[in-house]
Design a protein around this motif. Structure first.
Motif, mmCIF file in Angstrom:
data_model
loop_
_atom_site.group_PDB
_atom_site.id
_atom_site.type_symbol
_atom_site.label_atom_id
_atom_site.label_comp_id
_atom_site.label_asym_id
_atom_site.label_seq_id
_atom_site.Cartn_x
_atom_site.Cartn_y
_atom_site.Cartn_z
ATOM 1 N N VAL A 76 23.349 2.787 5.299
ATOM 2 C CA VAL A 76 23.457 3.241 3.912
ATOM 3 C C VAL A 76 23.284 4.757 3.890
ATOM 4 O O VAL A 76 22.800 5.370 4.851
ATOM 5 C CB VAL A 76 22.409 2.556 3.004
ATOM 6 N N ASP A 77 23.642 5.367 2.784
ATOM 7 C CA ASP A 77 23.533 6.827 2.696
ATOM 8 C C ASP A 77 22.095 7.291 2.483
ATOM 9 O O ASP A 77 21.691 8.325 3.005
ATOM 10 C CB ASP A 77 24.425 7.325 1.557
ATOM 11 N N LEU A 78 21.331 6.513 1.694
ATOM 12 C CA LEU A 78 19.935 6.855 1.439
ATOM 13 C C LEU A 78 19.124 5.576 1.384
ATOM 14 O O LEU A 78 19.499 4.619 0.703
ATOM 15 C CB LEU A 78 19.803 7.613 0.110
ATOM 16 N N MET A 79 18.021 5.557 2.116
ATOM 17 C CA MET A 79 17.080 4.431 2.078
ATOM 18 C C MET A 79 15.722 4.964 1.660
ATOM 19 O O MET A 79 15.298 6.036 2.110
ATOM 20 C CB MET A 79 16.980 3.773 3.450
ATOM 21 N N MET A 80 15.049 4.220 0.800
ATOM 22 C CA MET A 80 13.686 4.579 0.423
ATOM 23 C C MET A 80 12.816 3.329 0.476
ATOM 24 O O MET A 80 13.277 2.223 0.201
ATOM 25 C CB MET A 80 13.654 5.238 -0.956
ATOM 26 N N SER A 81 11.557 3.515 0.875
ATOM 27 C CA SER A 81 10.653 2.369 0.974
ATOM 28 C C SER A 81 9.212 2.833 0.853
ATOM 29 O O SER A 81 8.916 4.026 0.947
ATOM 30 C CB SER A 81 10.851 1.645 2.316
ATOM 31 N N ASP A 82 8.310 1.860 0.683
ATOM 32 C CA ASP A 82 6.887 2.182 0.711
ATOM 33 C C ASP A 82 6.480 2.514 2.143
ATOM 34 O O ASP A 82 7.217 2.255 3.094
ATOM 35 C CB ASP A 82 6.057 1.029 0.149
ATOM 36 N N PHE A 83 5.296 3.065 2.309
ATOM 37 C CA PHE A 83 4.885 3.533 3.632
ATOM 38 C C PHE A 83 3.378 3.642 3.798
ATOM 39 O O PHE A 83 2.869 3.679 4.916
ATOM 40 C CB PHE A 83 5.447 4.949 3.870
ATOM 41 N N ALA A 84 2.629 3.717 2.674
ATOM 42 C CA ALA A 84 1.264 4.236 2.717
ATOM 43 C C ALA A 84 0.231 3.231 3.179
ATOM 44 O O ALA A 84 -0.736 3.584 3.861
ATOM 45 C CB ALA A 84 0.875 4.783 1.337
ATOM 46 N N GLY A 85 0.399 1.945 2.822
ATOM 47 C CA GLY A 85 -0.661 0.979 3.044
ATOM 48 C C GLY A 85 -1.771 1.179 2.018
ATOM 49 O O GLY A 85 -1.692 2.043 1.142
ATOM 50 N N GLY A 86 -2.807 0.374 2.130
ATOM 51 C CA GLY A 86 -3.963 0.540 1.245
ATOM 52 C C GLY A 86 -3.834 -0.145 -0.100
ATOM 53 O O GLY A 86 -4.698 0.016 -0.965
ATOM 54 N N ALA A 87 -2.751 -0.925 -0.290
ATOM 55 C CA ALA A 87 -2.527 -1.567 -1.581
ATOM 56 C C ALA A 87 -3.135 -2.966 -1.606
ATOM 57 O O ALA A 87 -2.486 -3.937 -1.973
ATOM 58 C CB ALA A 87 -1.034 -1.628 -1.885
ATOM 59 N N SER A 88 -4.391 -3.064 -1.210
ATOM 60 C CA SER A 88 -5.071 -4.358 -1.152
ATOM 61 C C SER A 88 -6.565 -4.131 -1.131
ATOM 62 O O SER A 88 -7.044 -3.080 -0.669
ATOM 63 C CB SER A 88 -4.633 -5.122 0.106
ATOM 64 N N GLY A 89 -7.300 -5.113 -1.607
ATOM 65 C CA GLY A 89 -8.757 -5.018 -1.536
ATOM 66 C C GLY A 89 -9.310 -5.271 -0.152
ATOM 67 O O GLY A 89 -10.493 -5.064 0.102
ATOM 68 N N PHE A 90 -8.440 -5.731 0.765
ATOM 69 C CA PHE A 90 -8.883 -6.031 2.127
ATOM 70 C C PHE A 90 -8.658 -4.826 3.037
ATOM 71 O O PHE A 90 -7.564 -4.255 3.027
ATOM 72 C CB PHE A 90 -8.099 -7.231 2.667
ATOM 73 N N PRO A 91 -9.650 -4.436 3.827
ATOM 74 C CA PRO A 91 -10.979 -5.027 3.967
ATOM 75 C C PRO A 91 -12.086 -4.255 3.228
ATOM 76 O O PRO A 91 -13.252 -4.609 3.348
ATOM 77 C CB PRO A 91 -11.202 -4.940 5.467
ATOM 78 N N MET A 92 -11.720 -3.206 2.481
ATOM 79 C CA MET A 92 -12.766 -2.311 1.950
ATOM 80 C C MET A 92 -13.740 -3.012 1.017
ATOM 81 O O MET A 92 -14.903 -2.654 0.938
ATOM 82 C CB MET A 92 -12.136 -1.118 1.220
ATOM 83 N N THR A 93 -13.262 -4.033 0.297
ATOM 84 C CA THR A 93 -14.116 -4.691 -0.689
ATOM 85 C C THR A 93 -14.878 -5.879 -0.099
ATOM 86 O O THR A 93 -15.557 -6.605 -0.824
ATOM 87 C CB THR A 93 -13.286 -5.168 -1.892
ATOM 88 N N PHE A 94 -14.789 -6.081 1.220
ATOM 89 C CA PHE A 94 -15.448 -7.215 1.871
ATOM 90 C C PHE A 94 -16.732 -6.766 2.574
ATOM 91 O O PHE A 94 -16.846 -5.625 3.033
ATOM 92 C CB PHE A 94 -14.512 -7.862 2.891
ATOM 93 N N SER A 95 -17.677 -7.683 2.659
ATOM 94 C CA SER A 95 -18.931 -7.406 3.365
ATOM 95 C C SER A 95 -19.423 -8.688 4.014
ATOM 96 O O SER A 95 -18.904 -9.777 3.775
ATOM 97 C CB SER A 95 -19.991 -6.865 2.399
ATOM 98 N N GLY A 96 -20.446 -8.545 4.859
ATOM 99 C CA GLY A 96 -20.999 -9.688 5.571
ATOM 100 C C GLY A 96 -20.225 -10.001 6.830
ATOM 101 O O GLY A 96 -19.050 -9.654 6.966
ATOM 102 N N GLY A 97 -20.900 -10.662 7.789
ATOM 103 C CA GLY A 97 -20.226 -11.042 9.032
ATOM 104 C C GLY A 97 -19.698 -9.842 9.781
ATOM 105 O O GLY A 97 -20.406 -8.852 9.996
ATOM 106 N N LYS A 98 -18.420 -9.894 10.137
ATOM 107 C CA LYS A 98 -17.816 -8.829 10.946
ATOM 108 C C LYS A 98 -17.535 -7.560 10.147
ATOM 109 O O LYS A 98 -17.210 -6.519 10.728
ATOM 110 C CB LYS A 98 -16.510 -9.314 11.566
ATOM 111 N N PHE A 99 -17.657 -7.636 8.814
ATOM 112 C CA PHE A 99 -17.177 -6.540 7.970
ATOM 113 C C PHE A 99 -18.182 -5.384 7.889
ATOM 114 O O PHE A 99 -18.680 -5.021 6.823
ATOM 115 C CB PHE A 99 -16.836 -7.055 6.564
ATOM 116 N N THR A 100 -18.469 -4.808 9.042
ATOM 117 C CA THR A 100 -19.283 -3.594 9.079
ATOM 118 C C THR A 100 -18.406 -2.399 8.739
ATOM 119 O O THR A 100 -17.171 -2.487 8.761
ATOM 120 C CB THR A 100 -19.886 -3.404 10.476
ATOM 121 N N GLU A 101 -19.023 -1.275 8.448
ATOM 122 C CA GLU A 101 -18.243 -0.073 8.154
ATOM 123 C C GLU A 101 -17.415 0.345 9.360
ATOM 124 O O GLU A 101 -16.271 0.796 9.216
ATOM 125 C CB GLU A 101 -19.168 1.069 7.717
ATOM 126 N N GLU A 102 -17.971 0.152 10.542
ATOM 127 C CA GLU A 102 -17.246 0.530 11.750
ATOM 128 C C GLU A 102 -16.026 -0.370 11.942
ATOM 129 O O GLU A 102 -14.924 0.096 12.270
ATOM 130 C CB GLU A 102 -18.164 0.422 12.982
#
Length: 571
Positions: free
Chosen positions: A294-320
């Motif tokens: 095609v002559d021009l293609m555009m799409s998303d790219f950024a990521g981060g459009a979800s609550g996972f994993p930043m809004t999760f805690s407990g178990g493996k979900f350490t900050e690291e």
């Protein structure tokens, strides 16, 4: 049309073992999976339906039936072609397996003709200035196509997802006039960073009859129009894969997403034989079948459009762990997009639909941890692997397609905004939008605890072994004074005081009281909570319950609860 994807010789067929076999077409480099049992053979592409990841043997599978995706650990039971992680989610597209005359095996794919190839048109020369694409902000583009104007996904004011997302870029000062002048608007899906009712309310003030086009998704894009109060009178729902003729030179076609066909779409716009492909947020646009060159293609790219994993805690979900996961996922997304561009070979590629920021002070933690991809990094990766031209847009910048196709080095091919133009927003008008949310906190509905049973009965999700604890919180996710804290057992839709004694998965969902009550009162989808970062979650075991979240994010009833009747009954 039938494509032969792979041919196995009789000797190769004889070497197939019972269970899972990984096979490759050595001439194309494409990988496939074949499952052999005593009664049948099943085959599929070695490609996860989610984001095209490669499957490998699942070492946790003792029965020898499942494979695991190397991208996000999705699991596929190849004996049934159903995904088992997330449970109750998707089915894999299956290939036809046939024996040939020499007792070899053929892997066949049934491919209908590409819909965009119907009534093909040869590209005509474009005059300079005839086709101009101006970036406004986020996923909003203003296309000048001859004497017609078309706008994609106008989100120009206010927040998205309740109060979680705000515009990163300062829209051009003439954005509203541009929208007034549009001959048609395409809205890809119902998410509020694409379907922005505050923006459309401004447009409807002068042009309530502006033509708006959406795909015929299972959940209507404008399902909440009446409740929004926005007066729009010319919404056109069009079928997928059919050219929509605007004039003799201009037509467009809307296609569905392969992973979320019930809500997500993408679009091909064609002017004088020149195609513009906008895949928007689609995970697997049109199931991965897209026009090449095609002559021009555009799409998303950024990521981060979800609550996972930043809004999760407990178990493996350490900050690291979360930081490493985000870093890894963003890199995977970059590579996926770069590979897609390399495969499709557009003349020009533009990353967009990822320019948002979690700017409200209460979301400082999310803003600091939810690292997003840099569009320039993606464009540099694309340039390393192909000769595709790239464009990182800035608000008000205009790409002249005719000039760029004739001479990519033409300095007038891309006109940047004037020097000194404000690019990034540094202030947001939080007040009016937060007041709308806060109005729900003191609503009469919530004086009666039986609203809980009323709401979840209305929601209609049950007969699923999951217990959820819902906790209303303040801004910092501490229990809201006088707020509700309750259990919902979705197996029988009961509301016990304690967790049941049977074995059951468990989730704890803490939600800011203003947002959860606004969502409950108006019968809104839970994307405002989850994608908008307005929750904090824990789960045991650590399993994504697709059926639960898919219901509350996509499949809630189209009309809100009848709170008027409820209050009369409670009274």
């Amino acid at each position: 049309m039938i494509d032969i994807l792979l041919c196995l010789s009789p000797a190769e067929v004889a070497s197939l073992k019972e269970g899972i076999n990984f096979v490759r077409n050595k001439s194309t480099g494409k990988d496939y999976i074949l499952y052999k049992s005593k009664s049948h053979l099943r085959a599929c592409k070695n490609m996860c339906k989610h984001q095209g990841g490669l499957f490998i043997k699942d070492i946790e599978d003792l029965d020898g039936r499942s494979v695991r995706c190397t991208k996000h650990n999705w699991k596929l039971d190849v004996s049934t072609m159903k995904y088992i992680n997330p449970p109750g989610s998707f089915c894999q597209d299956e290939l036809v397996v046939e024996k040939n005359e020499e007792n070899g095996l053929l892997f066949l794919e049934l491919n209908p003709p590409n819909p965009w190839d119907s009534e093909p048109r040869s590209p005509e020369d474009l005059a300079f200035g005839e086709v101009q694409i101006t970036y406004l902000t986020h996923a909003c583009m203003d296309l000048r196509l001859g004497d017609k104007r078309m706008v994609f996904d106008p989100w120009l004011i206010g927040p998205a997802f309740a109060r979680g997302w705000w515009l990163l870029h300062e829209p051009p000062s003439d954005w509203l006039e541009r929208l007034y002048q549009a001959d048609l608007i395409y809205i890809s899906h119902m998410h509020s960073d694409h379907l922005s009712y505050p923006t459309l309310k401004k447009v409807a003030g002068r042009r309530p009859d502006i033509p708006i086009y959406v795909g015929n998704t299972e959940r209507p894009v404008f399902w909440n129009l009446k409740r929004s109060g926005v007066q729009l009178t010319n919404i056109n729902v069009v079928p997928f894969g059919i050219w929509q003729q605007v004039d003799k030179n201009l037509r467009f076609m809307i296609l569905m997403d392969g992973v979320h066909p019930e809500m997500d779409t993408c679009i091909i716009v064609e002017y004088k034989g020149h195609k513009i492909l906008n895949t928007v947020d689609c995970t697997r646009p049109n199931g991965g079948r897209l026009p090449m060159k095609v002559d021009l293609m555009m799409s998303d790219f950024a990521g981060g459009a979800s609550g996972f994993p930043m809004t999760f805690s407990g178990g493996k979900f350490t900050e690291e762990w979360k930081a490493q996961f985000i870093k890894t996922e963003r890199k995977k997304l970059l590579n996926y997009k770069a590979r897609l561009v390399k495969d499709l070979q557009p003349r020009i590629y533009c990353p967009f639909a990822g320019y948002f920021v979690e700017s409200h002070p209460s979301d400082k933690y999310i803003k600091e941890t939810n690292i997003k991809n840099d569009p320039n990094e993606l464009n540099n990766l694309i340039k390393k692997n192909s000769d595709v031209l790239t464009w990182t847009p800035r608000p008000g910048a205009t790409l002249d397609l005719g000039r760029m196709l004739k001479d990519p080095t033409d300095r007038k091919g891309i006109i940047e905004p004037p020097e000194g133009t404000k690019i990034y927003k540094d202030s947001w008008d939080f007040g009016p939008y937060l007041r709308i949310l806060n109005a729900a906190v003191g609503d009469e509905i919530f004086r009666h605890s039986c609203w809980i049973k009323e709401y979840f009965t209305w929601a209609g999700f049950k007969d699923y072994n999951l217990v959820v604890r819902m906790i209303e919180t303040d801004e910092d996710f501490n229990p809201f004074p006088g707020g509700y804290d309750y259990l919902v057992d979705f197996l029988d839709l009961s509301f016990p005081k304690e967790r049941p004694s049977r074995e059951h998965p468990y989730e704890e969902i803490r939600s800011r009281v203003d947002v959860i009550r606004h969502v409950v009162k108006h019968g809104l989808l839970w994307d405002d909570l989850y994608i908008g970062f307005q929750t904090r979650l824990q789960r045991d075991p650590d399993v994504y319950h697709h059926l639960f979240w898919n219901h509350f994010q996509i499949k809630l009833p189209l009309t809100p609860p009848n709170w008027k009747s409820f209050l009369m009954y409670c009274g």
